[in-house]
Design an enzyme around this catalytic site. Structure first.
Site, PDB file in Angstrom:
ATOM      1  N   SER A 226       0.613  -0.656   0.013  1.00 53.96           N
ATOM      2  CA  SER A 226       0.611  -0.299   0.117  1.00 53.96           C
ATOM      3  C   SER A 226       0.514   1.148   0.211  1.00 53.96           C
ATOM      4  O   SER A 226       2.242   1.528  -0.156  1.00 53.96           O
ATOM      5  CB  SER A 226      -1.293  -0.067   1.282  1.00 53.96           C
ATOM      6  OG  SER A 226      -0.226   0.468   2.090  1.00 53.96           O
ATOM      7  N   LYS A 227       0.013   2.287  -0.120  1.00 53.99           N
ATOM      8  CA  LYS A 227       0.999   3.657   0.492  1.00 53.99           C
ATOM      9  C   LYS A 227       2.176   3.784   1.056  1.00 53.99           C
ATOM     10  O   LYS A 227       3.034   4.529   0.968  1.00 53.99           O
ATOM     11  CB  LYS A 227       0.025   4.676   0.309  1.00 53.99           C
ATOM     12  CG  LYS A 227      -0.281   5.659  -0.981  1.00 53.99           C
ATOM     13  CD  LYS A 227      -0.649   6.823  -0.488  1.00 53.99           C
ATOM     14  CE  LYS A 227      -0.714   7.635  -1.761  1.00 53.99           C
ATOM     15  NZ  LYS A 227      -0.841   7.880  -2.637  1.00 53.99           N
TER      16      LYS A 227
END
Ligand code: GLU
Length: 454
Positions: A226-227
């Site tokens: 994810s980010k």
């Protein structure tokens, strides 16, 4: 062989999607096959034209092309409806008005078996596929082997809503059939959809394609990518200064490798050697630090004109000789395009002073050493790297100071910070006039700080 990449334009192209696209592309080039690009844009709320444009831009940046498409799933709705109609007519499917609650309570009463509806003559009811009670549906997967799903556990699932609009698993199955896809390569998260798609195809009397479900991507901490693991979309990688060929090379290795675990592979190598059945089952780790390392290797390998052109595009400047010389100087050091300007920007504009670097580097004798460097450099006739080197080395010898005590204050004076290409190259590239005036300014600052403290 015909492959397809079928993104849903409900967001940007993430790294996992980029890997799926790349594997399909590599396999279709390698097997001398074809690649279909199909936009699965049937979700009216989440599919947008901006996302379509952004996915196409990401594929273009990665230099991944396709032979057929982009096709749009939404434009095929009539065809999907026609199939639903056919399946109703041949009793492969039936209308069933049961609500979600009714289905849930049926399953509760029936030991959680796959739901079987009674069917009703109600033209406004949703349409379900008749799933056989006997036997099992086997997904023959190039990565996972045979994965079996007992049919008795699969619901008679909805293939069209009460308004007649087709559902996802139906649309995918029909499209894969109509487009004569031989190989479906997609993320692991779709494995549970696959038996349903196979059941649709079998109901229509056709053979399903081969499947390969790619393992998920994780970050170095073992959590789903994810980010927080850094750049997570193709555009974010581009904007962080990675080269498309490095990204392609790195992403190709997420879950796949050559027999001898080579890391640097040209696109031609990748095409020649990529094999879907060598993709591993375990989640692959995306580690931005490794990508940085690889990107640095690609950056250093670029011919200087190409390098300069890419830097220029990244920082939005015109290519000229000065920029070219500066880029040449930075090429050994920068790992990403984003790192180049901080290494050369002081050649083009007054640098911003990094106060921390200043405090760390400027010691008691620094002003005197800067004076010595200043006069040694002021005396020079030629200002090439060898002349500068000789002059500054002489300052070291004459002062008896350590080289760093002489060079680091000069570096901070010229560049504003303590990281730059080689000091002699830096001084020479900046030129005599700017060098002397920046050293003078630094001496003034040193003196006034010394005055202030005592
Ligand atoms: N549209 C799906 C997605 O973006 C992929 C479906 C498929 O490849 O079958 O996740």
């Amino acid at each position: 062989m015909r492959f397809r990449f079928a993104p849903s334009p409900t967001g940007v192209l993430h790294i996992g999607g980029a890997r799926t696209a790349l594997y399909n592309w590599l396999a279709s080039r390698g097997e001398k096959g074809e690649l279909v690009l199909r936009l699965e844009d049937t979700d009216p709320e989440r599919s947008t034209e901006e996302n379509v444009a952004s996915i196409l831009e990401a594929l273009e940046w990665l230099e991944l092309d396709w032979d057929i498409g982009p096709l749009r799933q939404k434009e095929r709705e009539d065809r999907h409806r026609e199939c639903v109609q056919q399946m109703l007519e041949s009793d492969l499917a039936y209308r069933d008005p049961a609500s979600a609650e009714e289905v849930a309570s049926w399953k509760k009463e029936n030991g959680n078996r796959g739901y079987r509806g009674k069917g009703a003559d109600d033209p406004s009811a949703a349409v379900r596929l008749r799933v056989p009670d006997e036997g099992e549906t086997v997904v023959r997967d190039e990565i996972h082997g045979d994965v079996s799903f007992p049919n008795s556990a699969i619901d008679d699932f909805v293939i069209a809503r009460s308004d007649g609009s087709p559902l996802y698993n139906l649309a995918v199955a029909i499209d894969d059939l109509d487009m004569e896809i031989t190989d479906v390569v997609r993320g692991d998260d779709h494995l549970s959809n696959t038996p349903k798609q196979i059941l649709v195809m079998e109901a229509l009397g056709t053979t399903p394609p081969r499947y390969a479900h790619l393992p998920l991507l994780h970050g170095p901490d073992g959590k789903k990518l994810s980010k927080r693991h850094g750049a997570d979309s193709v555009q974010a990688l581009r904007d962080s200064g990675y080269l498309p060929e490095a990204v392609r090379n790195y992403i190709a290795l997420l879950g796949w490798g050559t027999e001898d675990d080579e890391t640097l592979l040209t696109t031609e190598d990748l095409i020649a050697r990529f094999r879907i059945d060598r993709v591993g089952k375990a989640a692959a780790i995306f580690d931005e630090q490794k990508l940085r390392w690889m990107n640095g290797r690609y950056m250093r390998g670029l011919p200087v004109d190409d390098y300069t052109a890419r830097v220029a595009a990244f920082i939005d400047r015109e290519v000229d000789d000065r920029l070219r010389d500066a880029c040449e100087m930075a090429q050994e050091k920068a790992q990403t395009l984003a790192e180049v300007w901080p290494l050369i920007g002081y050649l083009f504009e007054e640098p911003e002073l990094d106060e921390k670097a200043w405090r760390k580097v400027m010691k008691e004798g620094s002003a005197d050493l800067l004076e010595s460097s200043h006069s040694a450099l002021a005396d020079l006739e030629g200002f090439g790297v060898p002349e500068v080197e000789k002059a500054l080395e002489q300052v070291v010898v004459d002062s008896g100071a350590k080289p760093g005590a002489v060079y680091q204050p000069v570096r901070v004076a010229l560049t504003g910070g303590s990281v730059s290409p080689g000091i002699f190259e830096t001084v020479s590239a900046l030129g005599q006039e700017q060098t002397l005036s920046r050293i003078e300014a630094a001496i003034d600052r040193c003196r006034s700080e010394q005055g202030a403290t005592g």
